[in-house]
Design a protein around this motif. Sequence first.
Motif: not given
Length: 314
Positions: A203-209, A223-224, A228-231, A234-241
């Motif tokens: 339900y979240l965006r895949t890329d910035e826009d 590489a970048a 990205t934010s709000r993607t 990004r959330v998957a990486r925060e979960m991993f952290r």
Amino acid sequence: GDEAVQQIVADGTERLRELTSEDRAAFLAQLLSSVRVRRHDVGKQPYVAGGEEVGAIEGIACPSHGAGVGDWSTDIERHHYGRHHHWATDMGFCHSTGLWTSGCGVMCPLRAAVVGSAVGLAPGQRVLDIGSACGHFARWFFEWFGAGTLGVDFLEEAVAFASSSRPSGAPMKFCWLDIAAGGFTWLPERHFDLATAISVLHYLRTDEDLWEWAPNATRTTCAALASTSRTQCRVAREMFRTVRVGGRVWISHNGSYKGKWDPRKVWGRGYWRCCFREELTLMEAELQEVSELELFLHSPDWDPSYSVIVRRLA
């Protein structure tokens, strides 16, 4: 021998289209029976890692009530919120088995049982449940596996239901916030044994826009992508952290809705490996993308969804 077993498995796969809800319920009952045997063997002592008991989660403070909720800039974000709000309030699905199109039925408890069994969830371990809705998974993880859960969701009504339905003394807590807007900086690192997002991140965006596939859309480079934010990345990486060494991130139901919001279709096949490019390169993580056809006894007639499972190695 092996060939005979392989044929039995192949025959079973062919019969998935014929399975009924009653068949899946029978498998759930069998699976929970095996869970009870394993839990009896493990015992009910709190799980200990590095000499620290990690059963309790109540000490983690939620951000401000409703943090980030309503901080939306697109119609699709408002649509997703309104749809889930309708399920939780007008449809009363909190009193069923989950916020799903038709109340979820056997599929939600079956997913919880499979996930918990697959990762070897044990008494006293900690779960972070992203999109915890009405708290069903938290209760099942506790009742079946003895695990505690911190759940977060963007529906105030669902969080209130989950909190009020918490079994007495159960190590679980629920926070009302928008994960895409606020992030998880308030959560400690390497704290959880399992971080789940069951039918949430798509339900979240895949890329910035970028939400859906577009022929001439600009895409962030591999590489970048991690920046990205709000993607979803990004959330998957925060979960991993937030997961400890040996812990896992489990993102389920990717590719649903005919892949409309599936990053592998919207951004490209390598989305998830690019998302965790650094960790995979340094061998700090391993990543699987697993078909949910046999995993959750899906019908071949349903969308070909898959789970992303990331395990922390270091």
